[in-house]
Design a protein around this motif. Structure first.
Motif, PDB file in Angstrom:
ATOM      1  N   TYR A  75       0.791  -1.234   0.000  1.00 52.07           N
ATOM      2  CA  TYR A  75       0.000   0.000   0.000  1.00 52.07           C
ATOM      3  C   TYR A  75       0.821   1.281   0.000  1.00 52.07           C
ATOM      4  CZ  TYR A  75      -3.936  -3.016   1.144  1.00 52.07           C
ATOM      5  OH  TYR A  75      -4.901  -3.983   1.114  1.00 52.07           O
ATOM      6  N   GLY A  76       2.127   1.177   0.203  1.00 58.09           N
ATOM      7  CA  GLY A  76       2.956   2.371   0.316  1.00 58.09           C
ATOM      8  C   GLY A  76       3.114   2.770   1.773  1.00 58.09           C
ATOM      9  N   ALA A  77       4.071   3.629   2.024  1.00 57.45           N
ATOM     10  CA  ALA A  77       4.373   4.044   3.402  1.00 57.45           C
ATOM     11  C   ALA A  77       3.232   4.820   4.039  1.00 57.45           C
ATOM     12  CB  ALA A  77       5.649   4.876   3.429  1.00 57.45           C
ATOM     13  N   GLN A  78       2.348   5.385   3.222  1.00 55.79           N
ATOM     14  CA  GLN A  78       1.250   6.196   3.748  1.00 55.79           C
ATOM     15  C   GLN A  78       0.346   5.394   4.680  1.00 55.79           C
ATOM     16  OE1 GLN A  78      -1.253   7.891   0.735  1.00 55.79           O
ATOM     17  NE2 GLN A  78      -2.493   9.012   2.204  1.00 55.79           N
ATOM     18  N   VAL A  79       0.192   4.099   4.423  1.00 53.88           N
ATOM     19  CA  VAL A  79      -0.725   3.301   5.237  1.00 53.88           C
ATOM     20  C   VAL A  79      -0.316   3.288   6.706  1.00 53.88           C
ATOM     21  CG1 VAL A  79       0.345   1.022   4.896  1.00 53.88           C
ATOM     22  CG2 VAL A  79      -2.097   1.177   5.314  1.00 53.88           C
ATOM     23  N   THR A  80       0.971   3.214   6.999  1.00 57.43           N
ATOM     24  CA  THR A  80       1.403   3.189   8.396  1.00 57.43           C
ATOM     25  C   THR A  80       1.679   4.586   8.933  1.00 57.43           C
ATOM     26  OG1 THR A  80       3.655   2.663   7.683  1.00 57.43           O
ATOM     27  CG2 THR A  80       2.255   0.827   8.399  1.00 57.43           C
TER      28      THR A  80
END
Length: 111
Positions: A75-80
């Motif tokens: 999902y990319g770093a944005q998810v965390t």
């Protein structure tokens, strides 16, 4: 006497009215500009990334656990950045089980 009791009763409700009217955001100030554009996870935190992928797709190494790295690779770093991985990992074992992952997906997503 009835009039006094009615006035007192109305005054007792007065402090509740302004507080109830401001639940959420103020309509006139644009507080709802993001309404409907973000999901909310179980903790009530807003999160823009919808985890719609099946568990098997996110579990890149097939070990029946989704690590923070696998989640970010999918999902990319944005998810965390938007959701705390530690909060998603309810049993604190360093990875998401199928159950933990599906709880974060929300009802009916990616099943």
């Amino acid at each position: 006497m009835k009039q006094i009791a009615l006035i007192i009763g109305m005054l007792a409700l007065f402090p509740i009215t302004p507080a109830a009217a401001q639940v959420g955001s103020d309509w006139g100030s644009g507080g709802f500009e993001a309404y409907g554009t973000q999901e909310q996870d179980k903790s009530g935190e807003a999160s823009g990334v919808v985890m719609e992928q099946d568990f098997e797709t996110v579990d890149l190494n097939g070990d029946n656990m989704v690590t923070e790295r696998e989640l970010q690779q999918t999902y990319g770093a944005q998810v965390t950045q938007e959701r705390s991985f530690a909060k998603m990992d309810r049993d604190s074992d360093g990875a998401l089980s199928r159950y933990e992952y599906q709880r974060e997906q929300g009802p009916g997503v990616g099943r």
